[in-house]
Design a protein around this motif. Structure first.
Motif, PDB file in Angstrom:
ATOM      1  N   THR A   1     -89.770   4.020 -28.641  1.00 22.13           N
ATOM      2  CA  THR A   1     -90.281   2.773 -28.072  1.00 22.13           C
ATOM      3  C   THR A   1     -90.068   2.786 -26.564  1.00 22.13           C
ATOM      4  O   THR A   1     -88.949   2.665 -26.086  1.00 22.13           O
ATOM      5  CB  THR A   1     -89.581   1.551 -28.706  1.00 22.13           C
ATOM      6  N   MET A   2     -91.163   2.925 -25.826  1.00 21.62           N
ATOM      7  CA  MET A   2     -91.080   3.086 -24.374  1.00 21.62           C
ATOM      8  C   MET A   2     -91.175   1.769 -23.616  1.00 21.62           C
ATOM      9  O   MET A   2     -90.693   1.657 -22.491  1.00 21.62           O
ATOM     10  CB  MET A   2     -92.193   4.024 -23.893  1.00 21.62           C
TER      11      MET A   2
ATOM     12  N   TYR B   1     -93.237 -14.024 -29.919  1.00 17.76           N
ATOM     13  CA  TYR B   1     -93.572 -12.633 -30.211  1.00 17.76           C
ATOM     14  C   TYR B   1     -92.768 -11.636 -29.378  1.00 17.76           C
ATOM     15  O   TYR B   1     -92.385 -11.903 -28.241  1.00 17.76           O
ATOM     16  CB  TYR B   1     -95.054 -12.374 -29.936  1.00 17.76           C
ATOM     17  N   ILE B   2     -92.554 -10.464 -29.981  1.00 16.53           N
ATOM     18  CA  ILE B   2     -92.107  -9.273 -29.257  1.00 16.53           C
ATOM     19  C   ILE B   2     -93.177  -8.203 -29.454  1.00 16.53           C
ATOM     20  O   ILE B   2     -93.582  -7.945 -30.593  1.00 16.53           O
ATOM     21  CB  ILE B   2     -90.776  -8.723 -29.797  1.00 16.53           C
ATOM     22  N   ALA B   3     -93.610  -7.615 -28.363  1.00 14.98           N
ATOM     23  CA  ALA B   3     -94.535  -6.491 -28.446  1.00 14.98           C
ATOM     24  C   ALA B   3     -93.808  -5.226 -28.018  1.00 14.98           C
ATOM     25  O   ALA B   3     -93.020  -5.240 -27.076  1.00 14.98           O
ATOM     26  CB  ALA B   3     -95.755  -6.725 -27.557  1.00 14.98           C
ATOM     27  N   SER B   4     -94.077  -4.143 -28.730  1.00 15.45           N
ATOM     28  CA  SER B   4     -93.470  -2.854 -28.388  1.00 15.45           C
ATOM     29  C   SER B   4     -94.559  -1.802 -28.268  1.00 15.45           C
ATOM     30  O   SER B   4     -95.548  -1.815 -29.000  1.00 15.45           O
ATOM     31  CB  SER B   4     -92.447  -2.427 -29.450  1.00 15.45           C
ATOM     32  N   GLY B   5     -94.357  -0.894 -27.311  1.00 13.83           N
ATOM     33  CA  GLY B   5     -95.290   0.207 -27.117  1.00 13.83           C
ATOM     34  C   GLY B   5     -94.577   1.534 -27.296  1.00 13.83           C
ATOM     35  O   GLY B   5     -93.483   1.738 -26.772  1.00 13.83           O
TER      36      GLY B   5
ATOM     37  N   ILE C   1     -98.973   0.164 -30.686  1.00 16.94           N
ATOM     38  CA  ILE C   1     -98.403  -1.108 -30.238  1.00 16.94           C
ATOM     39  C   ILE C   1     -98.118  -1.959 -31.461  1.00 16.94           C
ATOM     40  O   ILE C   1     -98.998  -2.140 -32.319  1.00 16.94           O
ATOM     41  CB  ILE C   1     -99.374  -1.856 -29.305  1.00 16.94           C
ATOM     42  N   ASN C   2     -96.898  -2.474 -31.553  1.00 16.90           N
ATOM     43  CA  ASN C   2     -96.531  -3.368 -32.648  1.00 16.90           C
ATOM     44  C   ASN C   2     -96.188  -4.743 -32.100  1.00 16.90           C
ATOM     45  O   ASN C   2     -95.537  -4.857 -31.049  1.00 16.90           O
ATOM     46  CB  ASN C   2     -95.324  -2.820 -33.425  1.00 16.90           C
TER      47      ASN C   2
ATOM     48  N   PRO D   1     -98.891   7.685 -24.613  1.00 19.90           N
ATOM     49  CA  PRO D   1     -97.772   6.742 -24.482  1.00 19.90           C
ATOM     50  C   PRO D   1     -98.124   5.415 -23.819  1.00 19.90           C
ATOM     51  O   PRO D   1     -98.921   5.367 -22.875  1.00 19.90           O
ATOM     52  CB  PRO D   1     -96.763   7.520 -23.634  1.00 19.90           C
ATOM     53  N   ILE D   2     -97.499   4.341 -24.332  1.00 16.73           N
ATOM     54  CA  ILE D   2     -97.654   3.002 -23.771  1.00 16.73           C
ATOM     55  C   ILE D   2     -96.502   2.770 -22.801  1.00 16.73           C
ATOM     56  O   ILE D   2     -95.359   2.610 -23.212  1.00 16.73           O
ATOM     57  CB  ILE D   2     -97.633   1.914 -24.871  1.00 16.73           C
ATOM     58  N   ARG D   3     -96.799   2.748 -21.522  1.00 12.67           N
ATOM     59  CA  ARG D   3     -95.758   2.628 -20.492  1.00 12.67           C
ATOM     60  C   ARG D   3     -95.425   1.179 -20.144  1.00 12.67           C
ATOM     61  O   ARG D   3     -94.325   0.892 -19.662  1.00 12.67           O
ATOM     62  CB  ARG D   3     -96.221   3.333 -19.219  1.00 12.67           C
ATOM     63  N   GLY D   4     -96.391   0.268 -20.335  1.00 10.80           N
ATOM     64  CA  GLY D   4     -96.160  -1.110 -19.925  1.00 10.80           C
ATOM     65  C   GLY D   4     -96.889  -2.099 -20.799  1.00 10.80           C
ATOM     66  O   GLY D   4     -97.965  -1.811 -21.341  1.00 10.80           O
ATOM     67  N   LEU D   5     -96.286  -3.291 -20.941  1.00 16.27           N
ATOM     68  CA  LEU D   5     -96.861  -4.390 -21.714  1.00 16.27           C
ATOM     69  C   LEU D   5     -96.584  -5.694 -20.980  1.00 16.27           C
ATOM     70  O   LEU D   5     -95.540  -5.850 -20.360  1.00 16.27           O
ATOM     71  CB  LEU D   5     -96.218  -4.482 -23.108  1.00 16.27           C
ATOM     72  N   SER D   6     -97.515  -6.638 -21.087  1.00 17.53           N
ATOM     73  CA  SER D   6     -97.274  -7.957 -20.498  1.00 17.53           C
ATOM     74  C   SER D   6     -98.117  -9.005 -21.214  1.00 17.53           C
ATOM     75  O   SER D   6     -99.315  -8.805 -21.423  1.00 17.53           O
ATOM     76  CB  SER D   6     -97.610  -7.957 -19.004  1.00 17.53           C
TER      77      SER D   6
END
Length: 301
Positions: free
Chosen positions: A148-149, A159-163, A169-170, A189-194
């Motif tokens: 999980t990055m 909510y919590i989002a994870s990449g 993405i979950n 890879p998912i480097r960022g979420l917002s």
């Protein structure tokens, strides 16, 4: 007009991988916190067109890969490759407690909106939730996936989002820990979420060079944006619920209009990849940090 306001050169002795920008009501002051590969966490007072170093926080043994301020900037969380999460008093610059996240079990660190917990991703794919006051692990969410990055909490606390490193993405229900959605829009890879300020939209940044915009409730893809010439390393939604920023390995930082799905501004002032960018609380300014050891502040009217 979009413009560079200030450049803090050689702010760290090595690349800067993370930053956070929040306003402190008690201090009536904006704080920017940065974490670098020089093992240091730095707390900066931020003026209109200047930055003043307030604290240099030592103790991490390996590079600091993630920092976050809580909502009123009273607490600071930092996480490094030594798998130690450290909680600090921002104003005093004093260490409050150290959380041992276990071998390879901490990467991104973020506060929950109620400031009661810090959340980290792990190499095993688990999302670990720690109590701020006691420093104890309260629960873990299992993505059943890979490293999980990146992590993000929705502003409404739901909510919590994870990449993950494999592009998955979950999205979890924070209260129940139940997995609500799995998104497979990226292959890298998912480097960022917002999340958007309304918590209705999630934006994702990936090594595939794309930024994707999702409707959270329906788990549907709204748009895929391209423009960066390399990996997209970070994203951050503006408080106006319209714009968001992104940083990339192409050395640029961009500001986008989410509704119109277009790039409004490109800042090409860094000489190396931009690992993190964050808006201030009013959304009028933007901070970016880079492997070039510099911190840049931009005016974003």
């Amino acid at each position: 007009m979009y413009a560079v306001q200030h450049k803090q050169t050689n702010a760290h002795d090595d690349g800067i991988w993370s930053c956070s920008w929040k306003h402190s009501p008690t201090e009536d002051q904006d704080f920017i916190v940065t974490g670098g590969l020089d093992d240091l966490v730095k707390v900066w007072r931020c003026g209109e067109d200047s930055m003043e170093l307030k604290h240099t926080l030592e103790g991490h043994q390996l590079g600091v890969v993630s920092v976050d301020l809580n909502s009123d900037a009273s607490l600071l969380a930092s996480n490094s490759l030594d798998c130690q999460i450290r909680l600090w008093d921002t104003a005093k610059g004093s260490l409050l407690r150290t959380i041992d996240a276990g071998p390879v079990d901490a990467w991104t660190v973020t506060f929950t909106p109620d400031n009661r917990n810090v959340i980290t991703g792990s190499h095993s794919g688990k999302i670990n939730i720690f109590n701020v006051d006691k420093g104890e692990k309260e629960s873990s969410l299992d993505t059943r996936g890979k490293f999980t990055m990146s992590l993000a909490c929705s502003p409404d606390g739901k909510y919590i989002a994870s990449g993950a490193i494999d592009g998955i993405i979950n999205i979890f229900d924070l209260a129940t820990g139940r997995l609500i959605h799995t998104l497979e829009g990226h292959a890298k890879p998912i480097r960022g979420l917002s999340f958007s300020p309304t918590s209705q939209v999630l934006i994702t940044a990936s090594d595939d060079g794309y930024i994707k915009i999702y409707d959270v409730a329906g788990a549907s893809l709204i748009a895929a944006l391209s423009g960066h010439a390399s990996w997209v390393l970070c994203v951050d939604f503006n408080s106006d619920n319209i714009r968001f920023a992104s940083g990339s390995s192409d050395r640029t930082c961009r500001v986008w209009n989410c509704g119109e799905r277009r790039c409004e501004a490109t800042f090409a002032d860094h000489s190396d990849q931009v690992w993190c960018c964050r808006f201030n609380s009013t959304g009028s300014r933007l901070c970016s940090v880079s492997d070039d050891k510099n911190i840049h502040l931009y005016d974003c009217p």
